[in-house]
Motif scaffolding. Structure first.
Motif, mmCIF file in Angstrom:
data_model
loop_
_atom_site.group_PDB
_atom_site.id
_atom_site.type_symbol
_atom_site.label_atom_id
_atom_site.label_comp_id
_atom_site.label_asym_id
_atom_site.label_seq_id
_atom_site.Cartn_x
_atom_site.Cartn_y
_atom_site.Cartn_z
ATOM 1 N N VAL A 1 0.850 -1.196 0.000
ATOM 2 C CA VAL A 1 0.000 0.000 0.000
ATOM 3 C C VAL A 1 0.885 1.246 0.000
ATOM 4 C CG1 VAL A 1 -1.810 1.272 1.220
ATOM 5 C CG2 VAL A 1 -1.821 -1.239 1.214
ATOM 6 N N TYR A 2 1.786 1.323 0.956
ATOM 7 C CA TYR A 2 2.761 2.413 0.972
ATOM 8 C C TYR A 2 3.970 1.994 1.793
ATOM 9 C CZ TYR A 2 1.052 3.818 5.663
ATOM 10 O OH TYR A 2 0.705 3.845 6.992
ATOM 11 N N VAL A 3 5.045 2.750 1.642
ATOM 12 C CA VAL A 3 6.296 2.471 2.348
ATOM 13 C C VAL A 3 6.714 3.743 3.068
ATOM 14 C CG1 VAL A 3 8.672 1.679 2.154
ATOM 15 C CG2 VAL A 3 6.952 0.858 0.510
ATOM 16 N N GLU A 4 7.095 3.590 4.327
ATOM 17 C CA GLU A 4 7.556 4.730 5.126
ATOM 18 C C GLU A 4 9.024 4.548 5.483
ATOM 19 O OE1 GLU A 4 6.547 7.112 9.310
ATOM 20 O OE2 GLU A 4 5.472 5.251 8.802
ATOM 21 N N GLY A 5 9.830 5.575 5.276
ATOM 22 C CA GLY A 5 11.242 5.519 5.606
ATOM 23 C C GLY A 5 11.521 6.058 6.995
ATOM 24 N N LEU A 6 12.371 5.350 7.750
ATOM 25 C CA LEU A 6 12.749 5.743 9.113
ATOM 26 C C LEU A 6 14.262 5.597 9.264
ATOM 27 C CD1 LEU A 6 9.964 3.735 10.960
ATOM 28 C CD2 LEU A 6 10.009 6.210 10.693
ATOM 29 N N LYS B 1 -2.298 16.208 0.970
ATOM 30 C CA LYS B 1 -2.235 14.918 1.651
ATOM 31 C C LYS B 1 -2.948 13.849 0.834
ATOM 32 C CE LYS B 1 -1.701 16.571 6.390
ATOM 33 N NZ LYS B 1 -2.215 16.535 7.773
ATOM 34 N N ILE B 2 -2.418 12.629 0.929
ATOM 35 C CA ILE B 2 -2.993 11.483 0.237
ATOM 36 C C ILE B 2 -3.665 10.584 1.259
ATOM 37 C CG2 ILE B 2 -2.459 9.378 -1.061
ATOM 38 C CD1 ILE B 2 -0.070 10.911 -2.256
ATOM 39 N N SER B 3 -4.910 10.238 0.994
ATOM 40 C CA SER B 3 -5.610 9.274 1.835
ATOM 41 C C SER B 3 -5.340 7.884 1.270
ATOM 42 C CB SER B 3 -7.115 9.559 1.850
ATOM 43 O OG SER B 3 -7.803 8.584 2.630
ATOM 44 N N ILE B 4 -4.688 7.045 2.072
ATOM 45 C CA ILE B 4 -4.300 5.714 1.591
ATOM 46 C C ILE B 4 -4.120 4.792 2.786
ATOM 47 C CG2 ILE B 4 -1.829 6.301 1.586
ATOM 48 C CD1 ILE B 4 -1.528 4.540 -0.910
ATOM 49 N N GLY B 5 -4.669 3.601 2.701
ATOM 50 C CA GLY B 5 -4.488 2.622 3.765
ATOM 51 C C GLY B 5 -4.951 3.076 5.124
ATOM 52 N N GLY B 6 -5.943 3.949 5.167
ATOM 53 C CA GLY B 6 -6.480 4.411 6.444
ATOM 54 C C GLY B 6 -5.670 5.502 7.117
ATOM 55 N N VAL B 7 -4.664 6.066 6.407
ATOM 56 C CA VAL B 7 -3.860 7.152 6.966
ATOM 57 C C VAL B 7 -3.767 8.296 5.962
ATOM 58 C CG1 VAL B 7 -2.493 5.542 8.345
ATOM 59 C CG2 VAL B 7 -1.671 6.248 6.098
ATOM 60 N N GLN B 8 -3.224 9.411 6.428
ATOM 61 C CA GLN B 8 -2.983 10.574 5.574
ATOM 62 C C GLN B 8 -1.480 10.712 5.366
ATOM 63 O OE1 GLN B 8 -5.587 12.687 4.339
ATOM 64 N NE2 GLN B 8 -6.820 10.975 5.107
ATOM 65 N N VAL B 9 -1.042 10.560 4.126
ATOM 66 C CA VAL B 9 0.382 10.668 3.796
ATOM 67 C C VAL B 9 0.643 12.042 3.192
ATOM 68 C CG1 VAL B 9 2.203 9.812 2.264
ATOM 69 C CG2 VAL B 9 0.713 8.197 3.474
ATOM 70 N N GLU C 1 -2.339 2.760 -7.335
ATOM 71 C CA GLU C 1 -3.669 2.147 -7.414
ATOM 72 C C GLU C 1 -4.353 2.043 -6.057
ATOM 73 O OE1 GLU C 1 -2.724 -2.625 -7.259
ATOM 74 O OE2 GLU C 1 -2.883 -1.655 -9.205
ATOM 75 N N LYS C 2 -3.590 2.240 -4.972
ATOM 76 C CA LYS C 2 -4.191 2.152 -3.636
ATOM 77 C C LYS C 2 -4.614 3.525 -3.097
ATOM 78 C CE LYS C 2 -3.320 -2.339 -2.881
ATOM 79 N NZ LYS C 2 -2.441 -2.716 -3.976
ATOM 80 N N ILE C 3 -4.310 4.603 -3.830
ATOM 81 C CA ILE C 3 -4.714 5.941 -3.391
ATOM 82 C C ILE C 3 -6.238 6.059 -3.393
ATOM 83 C CG2 ILE C 3 -4.713 8.405 -4.004
ATOM 84 C CD1 ILE C 3 -1.891 8.042 -5.081
#
Length: 239
Positions: free
Chosen positions: A150-155, A209-217, A200-202
């Motif tokens: 769905v998405y990838v977050e960098g840490l 902000k992008i609504s995706i996977g139940g969060v705001q990116v 495709e998951k947006i």
């Protein structure tokens, strides 16, 4: 034709590799090597397109050897122990084969290598579509289907990979840049220094902000143009 190098300290493993290579018309075996030092000599004097490299070898491991090669060919890792494959997950090899290697599995790996080889030599050809990737997570080599991301977050030195219908993200030591290079560029877009999203998951885009996977990116100004390539730019500017 792809020129191959087989590197393994076991003669039986080399015999099997040689037999499999001879069955495939677009492969030719240049040399068999029993250690990394022999392989280094071959690489210095012969053009090699694809190297089959055992991980666990005496003296210097396959991972250490690959890290020392300035401009390595395409590499398929081979190992008798799954845990050793974890050492090299971040080296961008074509594939991992677990001994004993079946011919069907061998063929699948070399077909992938051929696609990458053709793309290297003819950049106008479309890059091969990767439908899965492996990452090191919790001392396991985890297979992830690209379509499920769905998405990838960098840490910092780690990333979180959020998957569809999976509650917990997969956490792995990898840079966001590296996974961005592995993901298909027509399906994933980097929208922030810390986020890559699946197009495709947006669900929606509003006010940066992008609504995706139940969060705001968040969408940063630096990466805004990346997203504009896929949507109406006037609509993005208004929202």
């Amino acid at each position: 034709m792809m020129r191959c190098l087989a590197v393994d300290d076991e003669s039986l493993a080399l015999d099997l590799l040689e037999d499999n290579i001879r069955k495939i018309p677009y492969l030719t075996l240049v040399k068999r090597c029993k250690n990394a030092f022999e392989a280094q000599e071959v690489l210095a004097r012969e053009p090699i397109d694809l190297m089959f490299l055992d991980i666990q070898m005496p003296g210097i491991t396959g991972v250490q050897f690959l890290q020392s090669v300035a401009a390595p060919p395409l590499v398929i890792f081979i190992t008798a122990y799954e845990q050793f494959a974890l050492e090299g997950f971040n080296l961008d090899v074509v594939d991992y084969l677990l001994k004993p290697v079946s011919f069907d599995r061998f063929l699948k790996a070399v077909n992938k290598a051929q696609e990458l080889f053709n793309h290297r030599n003819n950049p106008q050809m479309p890059a091969p579509v990767m439908d899965y990737l492996f990452v090191n997570a919790e001392y396991n080599l985890v297979k992830i289907n690209v379509r499920d991301i769905v998405y990838v977050e960098g840490l910092k030195d780690y990333i979180k990979i959020f998957l569809e219908n999976v509650q917990r993200p997969v956490i792995t030591r990898m840079s966001l840049k590296l996974i961005e290079e592995k993901l298909p560029s027509d399906k994933f877009v980097r929208v922030h220094k810390s986020f890559i999203v699946s197009l495709e998951k947006i669900i929606s885009i509003r006010k940066g902000k992008i609504s995706i996977g139940g969060v705001q990116v968040p969408i940063s100004e630096h990466y805004k143009d990346n997203l504009q390539r896929f949507i109406d730019p006037t609509h993005l500017a208004q929202n």
